[in-house]
Design a protein around this motif. Structure first.
Motif, PDB file in Angstrom:
ATOM      1  N   HIS A 197       3.764   9.469  -3.054  1.00 35.94           N
ATOM      2  CA  HIS A 197       4.674   8.377  -2.697  1.00 35.94           C
ATOM      3  C   HIS A 197       4.741   7.341  -3.820  1.00 35.94           C
ATOM      4  O   HIS A 197       5.825   6.891  -4.223  1.00 35.94           O
ATOM      5  CB  HIS A 197       4.188   7.723  -1.396  1.00 35.94           C
ATOM      6  CG  HIS A 197       4.961   6.501  -0.996  1.00 35.94           C
ATOM      7  ND1 HIS A 197       4.345   5.336  -0.602  1.00 35.94           N
ATOM      8  CD2 HIS A 197       6.295   6.257  -0.940  1.00 35.94           C
ATOM      9  CE1 HIS A 197       5.269   4.432  -0.314  1.00 35.94           C
ATOM     10  NE2 HIS A 197       6.459   4.979  -0.513  1.00 35.94           N
ATOM     11  N   ALA A 198       3.590   6.984  -4.373  1.00 35.12           N
ATOM     12  CA  ALA A 198       3.553   6.014  -5.473  1.00 35.12           C
ATOM     13  C   ALA A 198       4.334   6.521  -6.685  1.00 35.12           C
ATOM     14  O   ALA A 198       5.116   5.780  -7.290  1.00 35.12           O
ATOM     15  CB  ALA A 198       2.098   5.734  -5.865  1.00 35.12           C
ATOM     16  N   ALA A 199       4.132   7.782  -7.031  1.00 38.37           N
ATOM     17  CA  ALA A 199       4.823   8.355  -8.189  1.00 38.37           C
ATOM     18  C   ALA A 199       6.332   8.360  -7.972  1.00 38.37           C
ATOM     19  O   ALA A 199       7.111   8.062  -8.899  1.00 38.37           O
ATOM     20  CB  ALA A 199       4.322   9.772  -8.444  1.00 38.37           C
ATOM     21  N   ALA A 200       6.771   8.679  -6.754  1.00 41.48           N
ATOM     22  CA  ALA A 200       8.209   8.721  -6.454  1.00 41.48           C
ATOM     23  C   ALA A 200       8.839   7.340  -6.586  1.00 41.48           C
ATOM     24  O   ALA A 200       9.965   7.198  -7.091  1.00 41.48           O
ATOM     25  CB  ALA A 200       8.428   9.273  -5.049  1.00 41.48           C
ATOM     26  N   LEU A 201       8.130   6.308  -6.162  1.00 41.06           N
ATOM     27  CA  LEU A 201       8.642   4.942  -6.294  1.00 41.06           C
ATOM     28  C   LEU A 201       8.760   4.536  -7.752  1.00 41.06           C
ATOM     29  O   LEU A 201       9.784   3.982  -8.184  1.00 41.06           O
ATOM     30  CB  LEU A 201       7.715   3.968  -5.556  1.00 41.06           C
ATOM     31  CG  LEU A 201       7.699   4.041  -4.028  1.00 41.06           C
ATOM     32  CD1 LEU A 201       6.585   3.178  -3.465  1.00 41.06           C
ATOM     33  CD2 LEU A 201       9.048   3.612  -3.456  1.00 41.06           C
ATOM     34  N   VAL A 203       0.839  -1.196   0.000  1.00 40.24           N
ATOM     35  CA  VAL A 203       0.000   0.000   0.000  1.00 40.24           C
ATOM     36  C   VAL A 203       0.877   1.250   0.000  1.00 40.24           C
ATOM     37  O   VAL A 203       1.800   1.372   0.808  1.00 40.24           O
ATOM     38  CB  VAL A 203      -0.938   0.013   1.226  1.00 40.24           C
ATOM     39  CG1 VAL A 203      -1.751   1.302   1.271  1.00 40.24           C
ATOM     40  CG2 VAL A 203      -1.861  -1.208   1.190  1.00 40.24           C
ATOM     41  N   PHE A 204       0.598   2.160  -0.910  1.00 38.85           N
ATOM     42  CA  PHE A 204       1.328   3.426  -0.976  1.00 38.85           C
ATOM     43  C   PHE A 204       0.768   4.397   0.068  1.00 38.85           C
ATOM     44  O   PHE A 204      -0.430   4.392   0.373  1.00 38.85           O
ATOM     45  CB  PHE A 204       1.208   4.047  -2.369  1.00 38.85           C
ATOM     46  CG  PHE A 204       1.612   3.100  -3.473  1.00 38.85           C
ATOM     47  CD1 PHE A 204       2.878   2.540  -3.501  1.00 38.85           C
ATOM     48  CD2 PHE A 204       0.714   2.757  -4.482  1.00 38.85           C
ATOM     49  CE1 PHE A 204       3.247   1.672  -4.517  1.00 38.85           C
ATOM     50  CE2 PHE A 204       1.068   1.893  -5.503  1.00 38.85           C
ATOM     51  CZ  PHE A 204       2.351   1.338  -5.517  1.00 38.85           C
ATOM     52  N   ARG A 205       1.638   5.259   0.576  1.00 36.35           N
ATOM     53  CA  ARG A 205       1.186   6.253   1.556  1.00 36.35           C
ATOM     54  C   ARG A 205       0.192   7.222   0.933  1.00 36.35           C
ATOM     55  O   ARG A 205      -0.800   7.599   1.531  1.00 36.35           O
ATOM     56  CB  ARG A 205       2.376   7.027   2.129  1.00 36.35           C
ATOM     57  CG  ARG A 205       3.350   6.177   2.941  1.00 36.35           C
ATOM     58  CD  ARG A 205       4.329   7.050   3.698  1.00 36.35           C
ATOM     59  NE  ARG A 205       5.118   7.897   2.809  1.00 36.35           N
ATOM     60  CZ  ARG A 205       6.300   7.561   2.285  1.00 36.35           C
ATOM     61  NH1 ARG A 205       6.813   6.352   2.555  1.00 36.35           N
ATOM     62  NH2 ARG A 205       6.967   8.384   1.499  1.00 36.35           N
ATOM     63  N   TYR A 251       8.902  -0.432  -1.716  1.00 45.29           N
ATOM     64  CA  TYR A 251       8.258  -1.625  -2.243  1.00 45.29           C
ATOM     65  C   TYR A 251       7.019  -1.260  -3.057  1.00 45.29           C
ATOM     66  O   TYR A 251       6.174  -0.482  -2.605  1.00 45.29           O
ATOM     67  CB  TYR A 251       7.885  -2.576  -1.099  1.00 45.29           C
ATOM     68  CG  TYR A 251       9.093  -2.973  -0.291  1.00 45.29           C
ATOM     69  CD1 TYR A 251      10.011  -3.883  -0.797  1.00 45.29           C
ATOM     70  CD2 TYR A 251       9.337  -2.418   0.965  1.00 45.29           C
ATOM     71  CE1 TYR A 251      11.153  -4.233  -0.094  1.00 45.29           C
ATOM     72  CE2 TYR A 251      10.463  -2.765   1.688  1.00 45.29           C
ATOM     73  CZ  TYR A 251      11.365  -3.665   1.157  1.00 45.29           C
ATOM     74  OH  TYR A 251      12.504  -3.999   1.871  1.00 45.29           O
ATOM     75  N   ILE A 252       6.956  -1.836  -4.260  1.00 42.47           N
ATOM     76  CA  ILE A 252       5.859  -1.572  -5.177  1.00 42.47           C
ATOM     77  C   ILE A 252       5.057  -2.844  -5.426  1.00 42.47           C
ATOM     78  O   ILE A 252       3.848  -2.889  -5.238  1.00 42.47           O
ATOM     79  CB  ILE A 252       6.392  -1.042  -6.527  1.00 42.47           C
ATOM     80  CG1 ILE A 252       7.118   0.298  -6.331  1.00 42.47           C
ATOM     81  CG2 ILE A 252       5.262  -0.916  -7.541  1.00 42.47           C
ATOM     82  CD1 ILE A 252       7.810   0.803  -7.591  1.00 42.47           C
TER      83      ILE A 252
END
Length: 430
Positions: free
Chosen positions: A44-48, A38-40, A56-57
């Protein structure tokens, strides 16, 4: 543990990469059996996904259990990073993938595991790659085999099946002069017996299936990055030095420095090839590595006794174990594998092919399997199994002639193993 004191191997094989679980305090690394994380938030998702943040993706790319194993193997090998994958063969493709392109070649030793010979002589042709096989004892031939299209040099530290020890210092001198990476398969030696990076290797690959796990329960592979190669020194490695379209023109070497190969192998190699190591296999391997030094010491101790006994047996023509003073590679042990020549070698039987078959079928403690590096002693007739797909000339070059049997010495009582070998040799020679 990498930023603190200089710990010994026995300590690192237990603690490197592992920390108590922050949620539960669990001392052993948990098996994170999950597909996704789960992304914050959206940022956060875009940065990963942009490789701007490490995290972790999706478990095809990264997993917390696998991450501990990667850090532990990298630490034991003296590398800056590692990427685990589904098998040793996967690790070899993963190692070559960022380096090669259609029309390019790799210079490889003739003394390789039979499956590797097939992978390099046949399978990689489908990618437009090619391999040039050379006797790595002939430095001039290795040097001559390298041309403008060569992108890597590949060998095994202790070659399977014969236990031949490669002069890594000599080979790395040649690869360095040519400005290309040296890839060393360290499966048979493990980092306890040999540290190829200290001898000039750029990348180290492992079949974790073997000694690293040590109990015959999983298949797995790993590629360790030394972090010492300058991928931008020439235009030979554009995947690492030039803009990557899939990441908006990011240059891996410019952005990640010594970790360029590691990040590329995760962000592109695992993403697109999907050769993922599952977390349960990583867990078993972590537990196996905790006793690696203890097991390897016993493998070596037993191998020295048993190879010495076999050398005097009337049914045995030759024994290839480098730990014997009679071996032409004995002088390399102290320099390349200072803690011993491993537990793998071959014997040639005077009775030829048929005696080999009878010998293998007569053993009782030794298991007849297509594996090595187990706690159990293992045996196989390579010419009729692992090297069956090769021509007889290739078998001989690889140390797997028709009259040769490969032996992987386990950690059982050496007296029991000698007694088992003796009764089987008597039957084979009858």
């Amino acid at each position: 543990m990498t930023d603190g004191p200089s710990y010994g191997f026995d300590t690192l094989q237990i603690h490197a990469g592992a920390r108590p679980d922050p949620a539960t305090g669990a001392r052993q690394t948990p098996i994170y059996q999950t597909t996704a994380y789960v992304f914050r938030d959206a940022e956060h998702a875009a940065a990963l996904f942009n490789l701007q943040e490490v995290g972790y993706i999706y478990s095809r790319l990264t997993n917390p259990t696998v991450a501990v194993l990667q850090e532990r193997v990298a630490t034991l090998e003296g590398g800056v990073g590692a990427v685990c994958c589904s098998s040793g063969h996967a690790a070899q493709i993963m190692a070559l993938f960022p380096l090669m392109s259609p029309g390019k070649n790799v210079v490889v030793s003739t003394r390789l595991y039979g499956g590797t010979v097939t992978q390099f002589s046949q399978t990689i042709k489908k990618f437009g790659w090619s391999a040039t096989f050379v006797d790595f004892d002939d430095s001039a031939a290795v040097k001559a085999a390298i041309n403008d299209d060569t992108r890597a040099v590949f060998c095994e530290s202790i070659a399977n099946p014969g236990g031949y020890i490669t002069d890594l210092d000599a080979i790395s001198t040649i690869s360095d002069a040519a400005g290309i990476p040296l890839i060393v398969d360290n499966t048979s030696a493990t980092p306890y017996l040999c540290r190829p990076i200290e001898h000039g290797a750029t990348l180290v690959v492992h079949s974790l299936t073997k000694y690293m796990t040590g109990n015959g329960t999983v298949t797995g592979g790993c590629v360790v990055d030394s972090g010492k190669f300058d991928w931008s020194a020439s235009d030979k490695f554009p995947a690492l030095s030039q803009p990557e379209p899939a990441y908006h023109g990011l240059k891996f070497h410019e952005t990640f420095g010594p970790l360029a190969f590691t990040f590329n192998s995760i962000a592109i190699g695992l993403r697109d090839l999907g050769m993922t190591l599952n977390p349960q296999a990583a867990h078993y391997t972590l537990m196996g590595i905790e006793t690696l030094s203890l097991r390897m010491d016993r493998h070596v101790q037993n191998a020295v006794k048993i190879a010495g006994w076999l050398e005097t047996h009337p049914a045995v023509e030759t024994v290839t174990y480098a730990g014997l003073e009679s071996s032409p590679y004995h002088d390399r042990v102290a320099r390349i594998c200072p803690k011993g020549a491993g537990g793998l070698f071959t014997i040639a039987l005077k009775g030829g092919y048929e005696s080999c078959i009878k010998f293998v079928e007569s053993l009782e403690i030794f298991s007849h399997v297509a594996n090595l590096g187990d706690t159990r002693s293992l045996v196989i007739h390579s010419a009729s199994t692992t090297h069956r797909q090769l021509t007889e000339a290739q078998q001989v070059a690889a140390g797997a002639a028709p009259n040769v049997v490969r032996i992987s010495i386990g950690i059982e009582d050496a007296k029991d193993l000698i007694a088992d070998l003796d009764q089987a040799l008597t039957k084979a020679n009858a």
